[in-house]
Design a protein around this motif. Structure first.
Motif, PDB file in Angstrom:
ATOM      1  N   LEU A  27       0.992  -1.200  -0.027  1.00  0.00           N
ATOM      2  CA  LEU A  27       0.151   0.028   0.066  1.00  0.00           C
ATOM      3  C   LEU A  27       0.698   1.311  -0.155  1.00  0.00           C
ATOM      4  O   LEU A  27       2.056   1.459   0.681  1.00  0.00           O
ATOM      5  N   ASN A  28       0.399   2.089  -0.724  1.00  0.00           N
ATOM      6  CA  ASN A  28       1.076   3.578  -0.750  1.00  0.00           C
ATOM      7  C   ASN A  28       0.039   4.421  -0.369  1.00  0.00           C
ATOM      8  O   ASN A  28      -1.283   4.328  -0.404  1.00  0.00           O
ATOM      9  N   PRO A  29       0.533   5.891  -0.003  1.00  0.00           N
ATOM     10  CA  PRO A  29      -0.386   6.870   0.476  1.00  0.00           C
ATOM     11  C   PRO A  29      -1.703   7.224  -0.487  1.00  0.00           C
ATOM     12  O   PRO A  29      -2.862   7.542  -0.236  1.00  0.00           O
ATOM     13  N   GLU A  30      -1.057   6.927  -2.038  1.00  0.00           N
ATOM     14  CA  GLU A  30      -2.269   7.299  -3.058  1.00  0.00           C
ATOM     15  C   GLU A  30      -3.379   6.325  -2.887  1.00  0.00           C
ATOM     16  O   GLU A  30      -4.371   6.567  -3.693  1.00  0.00           O
ATOM     17  N   ASP A  31      -3.117   5.537  -2.230  1.00  0.00           N
ATOM     18  CA  ASP A  31      -4.447   4.271  -2.030  1.00  0.00           C
ATOM     19  C   ASP A  31      -5.315   4.742  -0.993  1.00  0.00           C
ATOM     20  O   ASP A  31      -6.225   4.125  -0.755  1.00  0.00           O
ATOM     21  N   THR A  32      -5.067   5.895  -0.277  1.00  0.00           N
ATOM     22  CA  THR A  32      -5.922   6.411   0.865  1.00  0.00           C
ATOM     23  C   THR A  32      -7.351   6.644   0.236  1.00  0.00           C
ATOM     24  O   THR A  32      -7.165   7.384  -0.728  1.00  0.00           O
ATOM     25  N   ALA A  33      -8.221   6.455   0.716  1.00  0.00           N
ATOM     26  CA  ALA A  33      -9.612   6.540   0.276  1.00  0.00           C
ATOM     27  C   ALA A  33     -10.644   5.710   1.044  1.00  0.00           C
ATOM     28  O   ALA A  33     -10.542   5.011   1.892  1.00  0.00           O
ATOM     29  N   VAL A  34     -11.866   6.113   0.810  1.00  0.00           N
ATOM     30  CA  VAL A  34     -13.187   5.198   1.418  1.00  0.00           C
ATOM     31  C   VAL A  34     -13.523   4.354   0.356  1.00  0.00           C
ATOM     32  O   VAL A  34     -13.512   4.568  -0.760  1.00  0.00           O
ATOM     33  N   TYR A  35     -13.347   2.930   0.670  1.00  0.00           N
ATOM     34  CA  TYR A  35     -13.515   1.831  -0.046  1.00  0.00           C
ATOM     35  C   TYR A  35     -14.945   1.336   0.131  1.00  0.00           C
ATOM     36  O   TYR A  35     -15.482   1.138   1.191  1.00  0.00           O
ATOM     37  N   TYR A  36     -15.637   1.388  -1.062  1.00  0.00           N
ATOM     38  CA  TYR A  36     -17.068   0.781  -1.005  1.00  0.00           C
ATOM     39  C   TYR A  36     -17.191  -0.388  -1.669  1.00  0.00           C
ATOM     40  O   TYR A  36     -16.528  -0.711  -2.860  1.00  0.00           O
ATOM     41  N   CYS A  37     -18.010  -1.392  -1.074  1.00  0.00           N
ATOM     42  CA  CYS A  37     -18.333  -2.645  -1.769  1.00  0.00           C
ATOM     43  C   CYS A  37     -19.505  -2.336  -2.844  1.00  0.00           C
ATOM     44  O   CYS A  37     -20.576  -1.662  -2.351  1.00  0.00           O
ATOM     45  N   ASN A  38     -19.541  -3.168  -3.544  1.00  0.00           N
ATOM     46  CA  ASN A  38     -20.807  -2.945  -4.746  1.00  0.00           C
ATOM     47  C   ASN A  38     -21.050  -4.466  -4.912  1.00  0.00           C
ATOM     48  O   ASN A  38     -20.306  -5.285  -5.274  1.00  0.00           O
ATOM     49  N   ALA A  39     -22.331  -4.673  -5.299  1.00  0.00           N
ATOM     50  CA  ALA A  39     -22.738  -5.999  -5.933  1.00  0.00           C
ATOM     51  C   ALA A  39     -24.098  -6.012  -6.573  1.00  0.00           C
ATOM     52  O   ALA A  39     -24.834  -4.970  -6.241  1.00  0.00           O
ATOM     53  N   ALA A  40     -24.165  -6.791  -7.553  1.00  0.00           N
ATOM     54  CA  ALA A  40     -25.297  -6.686  -8.724  1.00  0.00           C
ATOM     55  C   ALA A  40     -26.152  -7.826  -8.030  1.00  0.00           C
ATOM     56  O   ALA A  40     -25.677  -8.960  -8.159  1.00  0.00           O
ATOM     57  N   ILE A  41     -27.336  -7.606  -7.567  1.00  0.00           N
ATOM     58  CA  ILE A  41     -28.143  -8.633  -6.830  1.00  0.00           C
ATOM     59  C   ILE A  41     -29.539  -8.661  -7.409  1.00  0.00           C
ATOM     60  O   ILE A  41     -30.097  -7.611  -7.455  1.00  0.00           O
ATOM     61  N   ARG A  42     -29.998  -9.959  -7.687  1.00  0.00           N
ATOM     62  CA  ARG A  42     -31.361 -10.150  -7.970  1.00  0.00           C
ATOM     63  C   ARG A  42     -31.991 -10.578  -6.728  1.00  0.00           C
ATOM     64  O   ARG A  42     -31.547 -11.576  -5.995  1.00  0.00           O
ATOM     65  N   ARG A  43     -33.084  -9.766  -6.052  1.00  0.00           N
ATOM     66  CA  ARG A  43     -33.601 -10.314  -4.768  1.00  0.00           C
ATOM     67  C   ARG A  43     -34.614 -11.446  -4.903  1.00  0.00           C
ATOM     68  O   ARG A  43     -34.409 -12.443  -3.850  1.00  0.00           O
ATOM     69  N   THR A  44     -35.261 -11.671  -5.961  1.00  0.00           N
ATOM     70  CA  THR A  44     -36.140 -12.672  -5.998  1.00  0.00           C
ATOM     71  C   THR A  44     -36.020 -13.322  -7.389  1.00  0.00           C
ATOM     72  O   THR A  44     -35.679 -12.767  -8.266  1.00  0.00           O
ATOM     73  N   PHE A  45     -36.779 -14.533  -7.521  1.00  0.00           N
ATOM     74  CA  PHE A  45     -36.884 -15.208  -8.953  1.00  0.00           C
ATOM     75  C   PHE A  45     -37.246 -14.038 -10.074  1.00  0.00           C
ATOM     76  O   PHE A  45     -36.798 -14.210 -11.154  1.00  0.00           O
ATOM     77  N   GLY A  46     -38.074 -13.427  -9.812  1.00  0.00           N
ATOM     78  CA  GLY A  46     -39.211 -12.714 -10.531  1.00  0.00           C
ATOM     79  C   GLY A  46     -38.625 -11.032 -10.781  1.00  0.00           C
ATOM     80  O   GLY A  46     -39.113 -10.413 -11.593  1.00  0.00           O
ATOM     81  N   SER A  47     -37.647 -10.869  -9.746  1.00  0.00           N
ATOM     82  CA  SER A  47     -37.308  -9.390  -9.955  1.00  0.00           C
ATOM     83  C   SER A  47     -36.182  -9.132 -10.985  1.00  0.00           C
ATOM     84  O   SER A  47     -35.379  -9.978 -11.358  1.00  0.00           O
ATOM     85  N   GLY A  48     -35.944  -7.864 -11.140  1.00  0.00           N
ATOM     86  CA  GLY A  48     -34.710  -7.529 -11.918  1.00  0.00           C
ATOM     87  C   GLY A  48     -33.327  -7.457 -10.945  1.00  0.00           C
ATOM     88  O   GLY A  48     -33.425  -7.592 -10.009  1.00  0.00           O
ATOM     89  N   THR A  49     -32.238  -7.180 -11.570  1.00  0.00           N
ATOM     90  CA  THR A  49     -30.843  -6.809 -11.022  1.00  0.00           C
ATOM     91  C   THR A  49     -30.774  -5.624 -10.424  1.00  0.00           C
ATOM     92  O   THR A  49     -30.807  -4.843 -11.995  1.00  0.00           O
ATOM     93  N   ARG A  50     -30.061  -5.179  -9.613  1.00  0.00           N
ATOM     94  CA  ARG A  50     -29.927  -3.805  -9.556  1.00  0.00           C
ATOM     95  C   ARG A  50     -28.411  -3.801  -8.362  1.00  0.00           C
ATOM     96  O   ARG A  50     -28.432  -4.710  -7.816  1.00  0.00           O
TER      97      ARG A  50
END
Length: 121
Positions: free
Chosen positions: A85-108
């Motif tokens: 790691l270096n100082p340029e890596d300093t940041a807030v890190y956010y997790c992201n996921a593409a998820i379908r909640r149910t069989f009939g729902s879309g992905t968001r």
């Protein structure tokens, strides 16, 4: 309801290592691509790394060879191992996921609340 909860951020010295984790919970029919983004002060949020459900990975040029993304599909969790790691890596890190909640729902897209990573001596 879907939640992404990150953990593992903190303060580390230059050259050090850190691992951040993100666990998804709630209504999860399918989880597709998961990823990590970061945002430094005054900068736009940028993709750090992503991983598909099948394990294919993609990295920003700035972290190739230093960061490794992985996931545990049974635990609905994605990890980011960060080495050299270096100082340029300093940041807030956010997790992201593409998820379908149910069989009939879309992905968001869903986002975690963010975890601070600070690289400083």
């Amino acid at each position: 309801q879907v939640q992404l909860v990150e953990s593992g951020g903190g303060l580390v010295q230059p050259g050090g290592s850190l691992r951040v984790s993100c666990a998804a919970s709630g209504s999860l029919f399918s989880i597709y691509t998961m990823g990590w983004y970061r945002q430094a002060p005054g900068m736009q949020r940028e993709l750090v790394a992503s991983i598909t459900a099948g394990g294919s990975t993609n990295y920003a040029d700035s972290v190739k060879g230093r960061f490794t993304i992985s996931r545990d599909n049974a635990q609905n969790t994605v990890y980011l191992q960060m080495n050299s790691l270096n100082p340029e890596d300093t940041a807030v890190y956010y997790c992201n996921a593409a998820i379908r909640r149910t069989f009939g729902s879309g992905t968001r897209d869903y986002w975690g609340q963010g975890t601070q990573v600070t690289v400083s001596s």
